[in-house]
Design a protein around this motif. Structure first.
Motif, PDB file in Angstrom:
ATOM      1  N   SER A   6      12.980   2.153  -2.670  1.00  0.00           N
ATOM      2  CA  SER A   6      11.711   2.493  -2.024  1.00  0.00           C
ATOM      3  C   SER A   6      11.907   3.688  -1.101  1.00  0.00           C
ATOM      4  N   GLN A   9       7.292   8.678   3.264  1.00  0.00           N
ATOM      5  CA  GLN A   9       7.135  10.118   3.529  1.00  0.00           C
ATOM      6  C   GLN A   9       7.355  10.418   5.013  1.00  0.00           C
ATOM      7  N   GLY A  17       1.752  -0.149  10.353  1.00  0.00           N
ATOM      8  CA  GLY A  17       1.489  -0.460   8.934  1.00  0.00           C
ATOM      9  C   GLY A  17       2.709  -0.155   8.078  1.00  0.00           C
ATOM     10  N   ASN A  18       3.333   1.006   8.302  1.00  0.00           N
ATOM     11  CA  ASN A  18       4.535   1.348   7.540  1.00  0.00           C
ATOM     12  C   ASN A  18       5.644   0.334   7.801  1.00  0.00           C
ATOM     13  N   HIS A  47       7.653  14.491  -1.280  1.00  0.00           N
ATOM     14  CA  HIS A  47       6.280  13.979  -1.316  1.00  0.00           C
ATOM     15  C   HIS A  47       5.457  14.543  -0.170  1.00  0.00           C
ATOM     16  N   TYR A 130       2.099  14.145  -7.972  1.00  0.00           N
ATOM     17  CA  TYR A 130       2.857  13.323  -7.016  1.00  0.00           C
ATOM     18  C   TYR A 130       3.251  11.940  -7.560  1.00  0.00           C
ATOM     19  N   MET A 134       6.991  10.154  -7.933  1.00  0.00           N
ATOM     20  CA  MET A 134       7.291   8.800  -7.431  1.00  0.00           C
ATOM     21  C   MET A 134       7.881   7.921  -8.545  1.00  0.00           C
ATOM     22  N   ASP A 137      11.396   8.874  -8.855  1.00  0.00           N
ATOM     23  CA  ASP A 137      12.224   8.313  -7.769  1.00  0.00           C
ATOM     24  C   ASP A 137      12.724   6.917  -8.142  1.00  0.00           C
ATOM     25  N   VAL A 148       6.684  -2.237  -1.612  1.00  0.00           N
ATOM     26  CA  VAL A 148       5.724  -1.259  -1.072  1.00  0.00           C
ATOM     27  C   VAL A 148       4.518  -1.994  -0.480  1.00  0.00           C
ATOM     28  N   GLY A 149       3.670  -1.243   0.211  1.00  0.00           N
ATOM     29  CA  GLY A 149       2.392  -1.781   0.674  1.00  0.00           C
ATOM     30  C   GLY A 149       1.356  -1.697  -0.442  1.00  0.00           C
ATOM     31  N   ASP A 151      -1.318  -0.058  -0.915  1.00  0.00           N
ATOM     32  CA  ASP A 151      -1.855   1.235  -1.364  1.00  0.00           C
ATOM     33  C   ASP A 151      -0.995   1.909  -2.442  1.00  0.00           C
ATOM     34  N   GLN A 152       0.201   1.383  -2.704  1.00  0.00           N
ATOM     35  CA  GLN A 152       1.055   2.009  -3.723  1.00  0.00           C
ATOM     36  C   GLN A 152       1.009   1.271  -5.061  1.00  0.00           C
ATOM     37  N   ALA A 186       0.542  -6.396   3.863  1.00  0.00           N
ATOM     38  CA  ALA A 186       0.645  -5.302   2.894  1.00  0.00           C
ATOM     39  C   ALA A 186      -0.448  -4.257   3.100  1.00  0.00           C
ATOM     40  N   ILE A 188      -2.265  -3.203   6.575  1.00  0.00           N
ATOM     41  CA  ILE A 188      -2.670  -3.268   7.974  1.00  0.00           C
ATOM     42  C   ILE A 188      -3.812  -2.263   8.149  1.00  0.00           C
ATOM     43  N   MET A 198      -4.714   1.469   8.128  1.00  0.00           N
ATOM     44  CA  MET A 198      -4.069   2.227   9.205  1.00  0.00           C
ATOM     45  C   MET A 198      -3.217   3.304   8.542  1.00  0.00           C
ATOM     46  N   LYS A 200      -0.855   7.127   8.903  1.00  0.00           N
ATOM     47  CA  LYS A 200      -0.163   8.135   9.721  1.00  0.00           C
ATOM     48  C   LYS A 200      -1.051   9.342   9.951  1.00  0.00           C
TER      49      LYS A 200
HETATM   50  P1  TYM Z   1       3.831   6.281   2.545  1.00  0.00           P
HETATM   51  O1  TYM Z   1       4.792   7.187   3.217  1.00  0.00           O
HETATM   52  O2  TYM Z   1       2.384   6.634   2.598  1.00  0.00           O
HETATM   53  O3  TYM Z   1       3.981   4.817   3.118  1.00  0.00           O
HETATM   54  C1  TYM Z   1       5.251   4.205   3.178  1.00  0.00           C
HETATM   55  C2  TYM Z   1       5.130   2.725   2.908  1.00  0.00           C
HETATM   56  O4  TYM Z   1       4.292   2.120   3.899  1.00  0.00           O
HETATM   57  C3  TYM Z   1       3.259   1.372   3.252  1.00  0.00           C
HETATM   58  N1  TYM Z   1       2.046   1.463   4.085  1.00  0.00           N
HETATM   59  C4  TYM Z   1       1.399   0.402   4.561  1.00  0.00           C
HETATM   60  N2  TYM Z   1       1.613  -0.929   4.444  1.00  0.00           N
HETATM   61  C5  TYM Z   1       0.755  -1.762   5.080  1.00  0.00           C
HETATM   62  N3  TYM Z   1      -0.310  -1.325   5.794  1.00  0.00           N
HETATM   63  C6  TYM Z   1      -0.573  -0.005   5.934  1.00  0.00           C
HETATM   64  N4  TYM Z   1      -1.608   0.408   6.651  1.00  0.00           N
HETATM   65  C7  TYM Z   1       0.310   0.930   5.299  1.00  0.00           C
HETATM   66  N5  TYM Z   1       0.343   2.279   5.252  1.00  0.00           N
HETATM   67  C8  TYM Z   1       1.411   2.583   4.493  1.00  0.00           C
HETATM   68  C9  TYM Z   1       3.074   2.057   1.905  1.00  0.00           C
HETATM   69  O5  TYM Z   1       2.452   1.207   0.969  1.00  0.00           O
HETATM   70  C10 TYM Z   1       4.491   2.405   1.546  1.00  0.00           C
HETATM   71  O6  TYM Z   1       5.161   1.311   0.965  1.00  0.00           O
HETATM   72  N6  TYM Z   1       4.440   7.520  -2.236  1.00  0.00           N
HETATM   73  C11 TYM Z   1       4.936   6.693  -1.176  1.00  0.00           C
HETATM   74  C12 TYM Z   1       6.398   6.969  -0.859  1.00  0.00           C
HETATM   75  C13 TYM Z   1       7.269   6.935  -2.050  1.00  0.00           C
HETATM   76  C14 TYM Z   1       7.792   5.781  -2.697  1.00  0.00           C
HETATM   77  C15 TYM Z   1       8.567   6.292  -3.781  1.00  0.00           C
HETATM   78  C16 TYM Z   1       7.664   4.416  -2.463  1.00  0.00           C
HETATM   79  C17 TYM Z   1       7.727   8.021  -2.709  1.00  0.00           C
HETATM   80  N7  TYM Z   1       8.504   7.646  -3.756  1.00  0.00           N
HETATM   81  C18 TYM Z   1       9.240   5.416  -4.654  1.00  0.00           C
HETATM   82  C19 TYM Z   1       8.351   3.550  -3.331  1.00  0.00           C
HETATM   83  C20 TYM Z   1       9.117   4.054  -4.405  1.00  0.00           C
HETATM   84  C21 TYM Z   1       4.133   6.965   0.074  1.00  0.00           C
HETATM   85  O7  TYM Z   1       3.496   7.972   0.202  1.00  0.00           O
HETATM   86  O8  TYM Z   1       4.270   6.025   1.040  1.00  0.00           O
END
Ligand code: TYM
Length: 333
Positions: A6, A9, A17-18, A47, A130, A134, A137, A148-149, A151-152, A186, A188, A198, A200
């Protein structure tokens, strides 16, 4: 032997949340892993470049995210921690996978549609491709599980499709990875618009709790979070999204179940409840912040990332040469 992959970014300050949706689960998977499992957790800097970045800030954010990983409990003896761009195979596999992905399926990605709308200046083609990066990756390490959360989820579905497509065109090569999404935490939500996640990149500061927010800021943000006027503390994300979000945050920060909390606060008002949610978050984040400051200024940080890069490169090269051979881009057999 299982492989877990995992990344996050480094595109700004990390939010609660992250942590609750991703990092917390990386750490618990790491701590429950067996000796021969492989865990790759990386800083997804390529990314971050899909939208304009200030280079100096990005450089800082990359180091900062590495320090956060360590402060949250990722252990370089158990998990391989590295910077994505330093393992150049990530860019290469992304191109190879682009040759088997369709523009239509990429245009359907919800995150692409959202981000495209928010982009005031030109939308880069990397924003569209993008999810293929991923997928790369993940497939580069032949992952079994991807924590992951919520949104992925869609990006993971695409990854699975691309793995299957590659296998059926060029013979069995990749495992089809499984997406691991926690039952609680998963997604927030924003403290100001609790029907929105929520994020960044939310321009409204008080909508998000950042992992490095000082104690008084956390208190203020939670105290001013949007709730409702019926005064009852219960879990009902549709009709009471603000209170439900605070219950989720409280539960994930302490390990107490939501039912337990609802029972505990059945005769309390929102003011007292919010104060306790803030205490729980502060208790969770303060020790992380202390360790963060230590790691950010430590010599170990670069050594850990150098070692991580070398180990990841070893695995990545093997996969990439196998892929190239199968695709026919190899001069000698
Ligand atoms: P990113 O950087 O937007 O978010 C990182 C991780 O945090 C989770 N997340 C949340 N979980 C719960 N509540 C929230 N409000 C919240 N906001 C973010 C995301 O689901 C994520 O797990 N594309 C990905 C990064 C990535 C990746 C990968 C992940 C790149 N390559 C390969 C897994 C495998 C991203 O932009 O996450």
């Amino acid at each position: 032997m299982k492989t877990i992959v995992s990344g996050i970014q480094p595109s700004g300050c990390l939010t609660l949340g992250n942590y609750l949706g991703a990092i917390k689960n990386f750490v618990s998977m790491q701590n429950n892993a067996s000796e021969d499992d492989n865990i790759f957790i990386f800083i997804a800097d390529l990314h971050a470049l899909t939208v304009p970045q200030d280079p100096a800030a990005l450089r800082k954010n990359i180091r900062s995210l590495a320090a956060i990983y360590l402060a949250c409990g990722l252990d370089p003896n158990k998990s391989t921690l590295f910077v994505q761009s330093e393992v150049t195979e990530h860019s290469e596999i992304a191109y190879l996978l682009q040759t088997i992905s369709y523009i239509g399926e990429l245009e359907r990605m919800t995150q692409y549609k959202d981000k495209k709308q928010k982009q005031v200046e030109g939308v880069s083609s990397s924003l569209l491709t993008y999810p293929v990066l991923m997928a790369g990756d993940i497939l580069l390490y032949n992952a079994d599980y991807v924590p992951v959360g919520e949104d992925q989820r869609q990006h993971l579905e695409l990854t699975r499709n691309l793995a299957e497509r590659f296998n059926s065109r060029f013979s069995e090569t990749f495992k089809v990875p499984e997406c691991l999404i926690a039952k609680v935490g998963a997604k927030i939500m924003s403290l100001q618009e609790p029907t929105k996640k929520m994020s960044k990149s939310d321009p409204l500061e008080k909508a998000s709790i950042f992992l490095l927010d000082p104690e008084n800021v956390i208190r203020k943000k939670i105290a001013s979070s949007v709730t409702d006027s019926d005064g009852v503390i219960k879990f009902d994300p549709i009709n009471k999204p603000g209170i439900s979000n605070l219950l989720t945050i409280y539960s994930c920060s302490t390990g107490k179940s939501i039912d337990e909390l609802v029972e505990q606060y059945k005769n309390s008002g929102y003011g007292d409840f919010k104060k306790d949610v803030a205490d729980a978050v502060i208790n969770l984040l303060m020790p992380i912040q202390e360790k963060y400051n230590y790691y950010l200024n430590s010599k170990e940080l670069d050594e850990i990332l150098d070692n991580g890069r070398d180990k990841a490169t070893y695995f990545a090269r093997k996969t990439l040469s196998k892929m190239k051979r199968k695709m026919g881009i190899i001069r000698k057999k």
